[in-house]
Design an enzyme around this catalytic site. Sequence first.
Site, PDB file in Angstrom:
ATOM      1  N   VAL A  14       0.822  -1.208   0.000  1.00 61.37           N
ATOM      2  CA  VAL A  14       0.000   0.000   0.000  1.00 61.37           C
ATOM      3  C   VAL A  14       0.860   1.264   0.000  1.00 61.37           C
ATOM      4  O   VAL A  14       0.491   2.278  -0.608  1.00 61.37           O
ATOM      5  CB  VAL A  14      -0.976  -0.004   1.195  1.00 61.37           C
ATOM      6  CG1 VAL A  14      -0.237   0.045   2.521  1.00 61.37           C
ATOM      7  CG2 VAL A  14      -1.974   1.149   1.093  1.00 61.37           C
ATOM      8  N   CYS A 101      20.516  -3.308   2.435  1.00 62.67           N
ATOM      9  CA  CYS A 101      19.636  -3.447   1.281  1.00 62.67           C
ATOM     10  C   CYS A 101      19.253  -2.083   0.726  1.00 62.67           C
ATOM     11  O   CYS A 101      19.238  -1.871  -0.500  1.00 62.67           O
ATOM     12  CB  CYS A 101      18.390  -4.232   1.678  1.00 62.67           C
ATOM     13  SG  CYS A 101      17.223  -4.486   0.337  1.00 62.67           S
ATOM     14  N   CYS A 197      14.620  -8.100   4.925  1.00 68.86           N
ATOM     15  CA  CYS A 197      14.445  -7.375   3.673  1.00 68.86           C
ATOM     16  C   CYS A 197      14.466  -8.315   2.475  1.00 68.86           C
ATOM     17  O   CYS A 197      15.450  -9.014   2.237  1.00 68.86           O
ATOM     18  CB  CYS A 197      15.568  -6.339   3.549  1.00 68.86           C
ATOM     19  SG  CYS A 197      15.562  -5.396   2.028  1.00 68.86           S
TER      20      CYS A 197
END
Length: 371
Positions: A14, A101, A197
């Site tokens: 979202v 990351c 991640c």
Amino acid sequence: MTPARVIVGLSGGVDSSVAALLLQRRGESLAGLFMQNWDDDNDGGGECRAVEDRRDALRIAGLLGIPFHTRNFAAEYWKDVFQHFLDEYRAGRTPNPDVLCNREIKFKTFLDEARALGAECIATGHYAQVARRDGRWLLLRGADAGKDQSYFLHQLGQEQLSATLFPIGHLPKAEVRRLATEAGLPTAAKKDSTGICFIGERDFREFLGRYLPARPGRIQDVEGVVVGEHAGAWYYTLGQREGLNIGGVKGRAAAPWYVVGKDVHANVLYVDQGADSPWLLSNTLRSEPAHWVAGAPPAARFECTAKTRYRQADQPCTVEVDADGSLSVAFASPQRAVTPGQSVVLYQGEQCLGGAVIARTDAPLEAKTRP
């Protein structure tokens, strides 16, 4: 066709969906890009999630009517993030792959790819903000204190921030979901992803065990009394309570046990009872060479606040920058479970100054268990 000016990283969630929505409403020339960064799944769970996320990202791009790209960065992720992750666990430290990351994949590999596609900048759904003041780019906390992600972004510098947009950084999470629902986005009610991640939600010990095999060893208290057996010292971290499976110990109260130290060389895990055990406390830490968002520290010695883990309340401290760029940090009050391998991130008010990987602390067992 004229290249898009902004490429938004569409993750299928979202937050990135609303980031794209807001950019489009601002009239930006926009395209979306989905990153696949993990494809070594023996159980298929991560792969299934990646397929679902890619489908949702494509649906958002289609709904907004913007071009959609996909790229596989799995090789870069393995080399630049995951190998370091494993090396740190082998060394007895607890790494934070999300920090690496962001630095190596989302704001390096992705940024390079966006520029190769002709874009001027990238956008992501991170809860953080960028500002420009006195000729310098600043990394600021996200407006939603409960979702602020500046901790994970502290390795960004001037070059990355000059080419990055955080369209939802000024919004609370509830407003992001409201905007998504109002716009009819299919990700409006989608659960937030958690876990490592790009690896996702799974049994952490089982996953790590694929790469670091089990090495059973002793669990002992700080006096040397053996109280149990562990599956491998590298699977545990300071302050951990879950997974110890210590039963009743003769002469000891029926209180929870916590990891207060580990020696991966000897394969010994040290534990004590009580979440506030003095064996978990430290007053100072030393770090590896620091990264500064502005390119340099504010002074050789200064006061600020710090976090040694995500979501921790700001802790007042004094920082000294050593000749090699490493930090000596002294806290105003004792800190619990400050963990080598994690990051200490520094703040002045709403501004994230930068941070560094924690190398060691003055916790009671630190010198004894240090490799």
